[in-house]
Design a protein around this motif. Structure first.
Motif, PDB file in Angstrom:
ATOM      1  N   GLU A   1      -6.406  11.476   4.174  1.00 45.55           N
ATOM      2  CA  GLU A   1      -5.091  11.841   4.698  1.00 45.55           C
ATOM      3  C   GLU A   1      -4.042  11.935   3.588  1.00 45.55           C
ATOM      4  N   LEU A   2      -4.272  11.183   2.502  1.00 41.50           N
ATOM      5  CA  LEU A   2      -3.367  11.264   1.352  1.00 41.50           C
ATOM      6  C   LEU A   2      -3.566  12.557   0.566  1.00 41.50           C
TER       7      LEU A   2
ATOM      8  N   ASP B   1       0.274   4.390  -2.368  1.00 42.45           N
ATOM      9  CA  ASP B   1      -0.033   5.667  -1.723  1.00 42.45           C
ATOM     10  C   ASP B   1       0.847   6.779  -2.283  1.00 42.45           C
ATOM     11  N   GLU B   2       2.110   6.459  -2.522  1.00 41.76           N
ATOM     12  CA  GLU B   2       3.028   7.457  -3.064  1.00 41.76           C
ATOM     13  C   GLU B   2       2.629   7.838  -4.493  1.00 41.76           C
TER      14      GLU B   2
ATOM     15  N   GLN C   1       0.817  -1.210   0.000  1.00 40.11           N
ATOM     16  CA  GLN C   1       0.000   0.000   0.000  1.00 40.11           C
ATOM     17  C   GLN C   1       0.854   1.265   0.000  1.00 40.11           C
TER      18      GLN C   1
ATOM     19  N   THR D   1     -10.317   9.168  -5.007  1.00 34.85           N
ATOM     20  CA  THR D   1      -9.590   7.902  -5.102  1.00 34.85           C
ATOM     21  C   THR D   1     -10.549   6.722  -4.998  1.00 34.85           C
TER      22      THR D   1
ATOM     23  N   VAL E   1      -0.459   7.849  -5.571  1.00 36.71           N
ATOM     24  CA  VAL E   1      -1.630   8.714  -5.392  1.00 36.71           C
ATOM     25  C   VAL E   1      -1.198  10.142  -5.067  1.00 36.71           C
ATOM     26  N   ARG E   2      -0.244  10.272  -4.160  1.00 36.66           N
ATOM     27  CA  ARG E   2       0.249  11.611  -3.814  1.00 36.66           C
ATOM     28  C   ARG E   2       0.835  12.310  -5.035  1.00 36.66           C
TER      29      ARG E   2
ATOM     30  N   HIS F   1      -8.169   7.194   5.401  1.00 32.99           N
ATOM     31  CA  HIS F   1      -6.809   7.027   4.895  1.00 32.99           C
ATOM     32  C   HIS F   1      -6.635   7.789   3.580  1.00 32.99           C
ATOM     33  N   GLN F   2      -7.650   7.706   2.704  1.00 35.50           N
ATOM     34  CA  GLN F   2      -7.577   8.409   1.427  1.00 35.50           C
ATOM     35  C   GLN F   2      -7.584   9.922   1.628  1.00 35.50           C
TER      36      GLN F   2
END
Length: 375
Positions: free
Chosen positions: A249-250, A209-210, A205, A234, A212-213, A246-247
């Motif tokens: 927070e991204l 996640d990176e 993940q 997302t 997505v950022r 969590h999304q």
């Protein structure tokens, strides 16, 4: 709702930042989309073989599908007169432009488009606007590409900027835990650890996640260039309030959720389809190869286990996907999905997200929305 703000897309306001993902064939139609919109989210109707119940579907699939777009939107709008309702239209669809124009004419608030990069979507929107303008009607439809990587986001943003001098109204980032056709190569899925029987423990993940950022940063650069706001939503594997947070927070502005809505009373899928989710274990949710070569995630049922065991001969073509080679396909994806949509899941393809095994009971859309929002 805590710190979860509405999803704002231009003048469109979605009170609860949850988009219900489009699911074809016949899984997200007017009932589900209308219920989600009524509950404060964004309801999405899938146009993938949307007219499969029309009497002339077998002989005239395109005409049946285009006719059904208006019918389903009208029914959804009756359920939610004020809610935000749109369509998911796959780029891989034959006669893609006609579907886009029909959705615009029906009054769609938004078109979300993936399964390929929607390079010409702005042009088709403009053509529909010109046709409607001649009749004195105004187009309000927003457009949103689905991307899965910084690379694909860069391609579409650059192209729309250079060719159409515009940016998307919304960007949907669909990750590798999603159901149905996936925007990843088989090798990428292996690298991310999402093609195993224990995805919740093997998924890398942090790596995605990176990604997505990176997409959010890139979209921000184009938003700044055009002095506008481009929200990023997302998707893929979002099942609980914890997943939603969590999304956020991204840096996401909202989430798109599909699998969680299948096991609701309002979902358009038949009970047999919903039961396939309720009976699924994480071990029998697998990555498969669709007839058009794209990886996809589905329940490993009797149908899927039997693919390739006996020679296949196409008896009837439903003109569904652009890149389908009728001479080499192992099965007809339309027939397989229609079977499931009609309740014959043993002889059908049951697409699902990686978390389908978490479904324990049939809920209502309101219950799902409250849970996602942490209410």
């Amino acid at each position: 709702m805590g710190n979860l703000r509405p999803l704002v897309i231009g003048e469109l306001v979605v009170p609860k930042p949850v988009i219900q993902g489009g699911m074809g064939v016949g899984i997200s139609l007017s009932s589900l989309a209308g219920a989600v919109a009524r509950a404060g989210g964004m309801g999405i109707i899938s146009t993938a073989q949307i007219g499969f119940r029309e009497p002339d579907f077998a002989d005239h699939p395109l005409e049946a599908n285009l006719r059904a777009i208006g019918k389903e939107f009208k029914k959804a709008r009756e359920i939610s007169p004020e809610g935000v309702i749109g369509f998911n239209i796959m780029v891989a669809t034959k006669s893609y432009a006609l579907y886009v124009k029909e959705a615009v004419k029906a009054g769609a608030d938004i078109i979300i488009s993936g399964a390929g990069l929607p390079a010409s979507l702005p042009a088709y929107l403009a053509e529909a606007a010109a046709e409607m303008g001649a009749a004195g009607e105004k187009v309000k439809t927003k457009i949103a590409p689905i991307v899965s990587s910084v690379k694909s986001a860069m391609v579409i943003l650059k192209m729309w900027d250079r060719k159409f001098h515009r940016v998307p109204d919304l960007v949907v980032v669909e990750g590798p835990l999603a159901g149905g056709h996936l925007g990843f190569s088989r090798e990428s899925l292996e690298t991310l650890g999402v093609d195993t029987a224990d995805v919740e423990h093997t998924y890398n993940q942090a790596a995605y996640d990176e990604e997505v950022r990176g997409i959010i940063r890139l979209v921000g650069e184009y938003a700044e260039k055009y002095q506008t706001e481009i929200p990023v939503v997302t998707a893929g594997g979002i099942y609980s309030h914890e997943d939603v947070m969590h999304q956020m927070e991204l840096g996401a502005d909202g989430v798109q959720v599909a699998t969680r809505f299948v096991t609701t009373e309002e979902c358009d899928a038949p009970d047999e389809f919903k039961q396939a989710y309720l009976h699924a274990s994480k071990e029998n949710i697998v990555i498969t190869k669709s007839p058009v070569g794209m990886p996809g995630r589905a329940v490993n049922n009797a149908f899927l286990s039997g693919v390739g065991q006996t020679p296949f001969k196409l008896e009837h073509c439903y003109q569904c996907l652009e890149k389908c080679d009728k001479k080499t396909i192992p099965y007809c994806i339309t027939k397989a999905l229609v079977n499931s949509a009609e309740g014959n899941t043993d002889e059908g393809l049951v697409f699902c997200g990686s978390n389908a095994f978490r479904a324990e009971r049939i809920e209502t859309v309101d219950e799902v929305m409250r849970d996602l929002m942490g209410e």
